[in-house]
Design an enzyme around this catalytic site. Structure first.
Site, mmCIF file in Angstrom:
data_model
loop_
_atom_site.group_PDB
_atom_site.id
_atom_site.type_symbol
_atom_site.label_atom_id
_atom_site.label_comp_id
_atom_site.label_asym_id
_atom_site.label_seq_id
_atom_site.Cartn_x
_atom_site.Cartn_y
_atom_site.Cartn_z
ATOM 1 C CG HIS A 166 15.266 80.543 -6.759
ATOM 2 N ND1 HIS A 166 16.569 80.637 -6.350
ATOM 3 C CD2 HIS A 166 15.299 80.450 -8.105
ATOM 4 C CE1 HIS A 166 17.361 80.608 -7.417
ATOM 5 N NE2 HIS A 166 16.622 80.499 -8.489
ATOM 6 C CG ASP B 79 16.386 80.071 -2.940
ATOM 7 O OD1 ASP B 79 16.470 78.897 -3.337
ATOM 8 O OD2 ASP B 79 16.728 81.059 -3.627
ATOM 9 C CD GLU C 58 20.054 84.015 -14.909
ATOM 10 O OE1 GLU C 58 19.285 84.452 -14.006
ATOM 11 O OE2 GLU C 58 21.042 83.304 -14.672
ATOM 12 C CE LYS D 272 23.554 77.220 -16.871
ATOM 13 N NZ LYS D 272 23.322 76.769 -15.483
ATOM 14 C CG HIS E 280 24.308 81.679 -17.631
ATOM 15 N ND1 HIS E 280 23.042 81.894 -17.162
ATOM 16 C CD2 HIS E 280 24.913 80.908 -16.687
ATOM 17 C CE1 HIS E 280 22.884 81.292 -15.999
ATOM 18 N NE2 HIS E 280 24.014 80.697 -15.689
HETATM 19 C C1 GCO Z 1 22.422 79.204 -12.806
HETATM 20 C C2 GCO Z 1 21.404 80.305 -12.908
HETATM 21 C C3 GCO Z 1 20.564 80.468 -11.712
HETATM 22 C C4 GCO Z 1 19.576 81.611 -11.864
HETATM 23 C C5 GCO Z 1 18.674 81.665 -10.709
HETATM 24 C C6 GCO Z 1 17.711 82.841 -10.778
HETATM 25 O O1 GCO Z 1 23.572 79.509 -12.599
HETATM 26 O O2 GCO Z 1 22.079 78.054 -12.954
HETATM 27 O O3 GCO Z 1 22.113 81.460 -13.153
HETATM 28 O O4 GCO Z 1 21.344 80.646 -10.580
HETATM 29 O O5 GCO Z 1 20.207 82.839 -11.975
HETATM 30 O O6 GCO Z 1 17.978 80.475 -10.675
HETATM 31 O O7 GCO Z 1 16.615 82.491 -11.464
HETATM 32 MN MN MN Z 2 25.148 80.325 -13.621
HETATM 33 MN MN MN Z 3 22.021 83.420 -12.797
#
Ligand code: GCO
Ligand code: MN
Ligand code: MN
Length: 388
Positions: A55, A58, A182, A184, A221
């Protein structure tokens, strides 16, 4: 065993935030010292990894001056060169800073939405500078606790607006990024919009540049939502949308655990690896996981080695599955059919429709066909547990 030795050609990658995770959790302070990006690049390379992802923050702290940024990026690039490491993927931190407490691209406040777009463009510049070609979007704060606070349909429109804008930005800069979304279901928000990979697969076709956008499914996720990860990835892969993958593990549907890949869900992840290896997934095998909070820095490297080793064990087991005479003859038996019905693609023509309509089936006889799945599954268990 030589084929359990990770090599660059396996395309194993880790995030700076994964091995760099200092062991903080919602109830406790860090248990480890931070590890510098340069050390991470060096140690991962020695273990056989192919690359690191990050990121923006990071690598470069959110308040760094231009001069500080250049110094940090310069040292990082040198380390990549020295240790033969790549950066296949980059992403933006749109969740840590308090400004994103009610979302980034889906904040009710247009100033926050614009700031999120600005921060992402700058992070895309940074990623492009180190050669990243995949750009991940994980909307950690894109959600709500109180649904009264936000119109969920508006939120989806704002998210779309941001994606369309950023696709155009990538094109106009000549960055050639593939975007990977991605999903979640929750955490850190009570509910996150687009809770599963399937939700994103539906959304992508509503974008201006659907060809640029795919998904980045993460094992844990989807399991948090009670889904079968192998099936989730199959759909993405079959649709040509598996642009990236976050490999880790999870103990059932609870908080996001980001455990060492292959440490828990052995059978499901075996079929996942078998599919990735056999269906020509060309992207990086990224581990988005972290070491147990009880570990010290040495334990972090044990963790990283373990993720890659488990992947390679599954890969080796897949090879044995394919070469196992008993398994293969059972599969042949299961798939056997009356040659008169050998699968002709079910392609519609009026004639074919009439033909299918007039076919005669012996339903009762079809239902008696033996399906020795108990035996087959037990052979898989024997194989995975090493007694075969
Ligand atoms: C999590 C997420 C994050 C993302 C990462 C990439 O586990 O909370 O998977 O790790 O993958 O922020 O954008
Ligand atoms: Mn995760
Ligand atoms: Mn992730």
């Amino acid at each position: 065993m030589n084929n359990l030795q990770p090599k660059k050609e396996h395309k194993f990658t880790f995030g700076l935030w994964t091995v760099g995770n200092p062991g903080r959790d919602p109830f406790g302070e860090p248990t480890r010292q931070p590890i510098s990006p340069v050390t991470i690049v060096k140690r991962l390379s020695e273990l056989g990894a192919y690359g690191v992802n990050f990121h923006d923050n990071d690598l470069v702290p959110i308040d760094a001056s231009a001069a500080e940024r250049d110094k940090i990026v310069g040292e990082f690039k040198k380390a990549l060169g020295d240790y033969g490491m790549t950066v296949p993927m980059a992403t933006t931190n749109l969740f840590s800073d308090p400004v994103f407490k009610d979302g980034a691209f889906t904040s009710n406040d247009p100033r926050v939405r614009l700031y999120a777009v600005q921060k992402t463009m700058r992070a895309m510049d940074l990623g492009a500078e180190v050669g990243a070609k995949i750009y991940v979007f994980w909307g950690g704060r894109e959600g709500a606790e109180a649904d009264a606070s936000k119109d969920a349909c508006e939120a989806i429109k704002w998210f779309r607006e941001a994606m369309n804008f950023l696709c155009e930005y990538s094109i106009s800069q000549g960055y050639d990024y593939k975007f990977a979304l991605e999903a979640k279901p929750n955490e850190p928000r009570g509910d996150i919009y687009f809770p599963s990979t399937g939700a994103y697969l539906g959304f992508i076709n509503t974008l201006d540049h659907p060809e640029m956008v795919g998904v980045n499914p993460e094992v844990g996720h989807e399991q948090m939502a009670g889904l079968n990860f192998y099936h989730v990835v199959a759909q993405a892969l079959e649709a040509g949308k598996l642009f990236h993958i976050d490999l880790n593990d999870q103990k059932g549907p609870r908080f996001d655990q980001d455990l060492r890949f292959g440490s828990e869900g052995i059978k499901n992840l075996f079929f996942l690896v078998k599919m990735l290896e056999e269906k020509s997934y060309e992207g990086p095998r990224h581990f988005d996981a972290h070491a147990y909070r009880s570990e010290d820095e040495e334990g972090v490297w044990d963790f990283a080695a373990g993720c890659m080793r488990n992947y390679l064990i599954f890969k080796e087991k897949a090879r044995r599955f394919n070469e196992d005479k008993e398994i293969q003859s059972l599969l042949a038996e299961i798939r056997s059919t009356d040659p008169a019905f050998e699968p002709v693609p079910l392609k519609f023509t009026k004639v074919r429709a009439e033909q299918v309509k007039s076919m005669r089936f012996n339903r009762a006889e079809l239902a008696t066909k033996r399906l020795p799945y108990e035996k087959l599954d037990q052979l898989v268990i024997d194989l995975l547990l090493g007694v075969r």
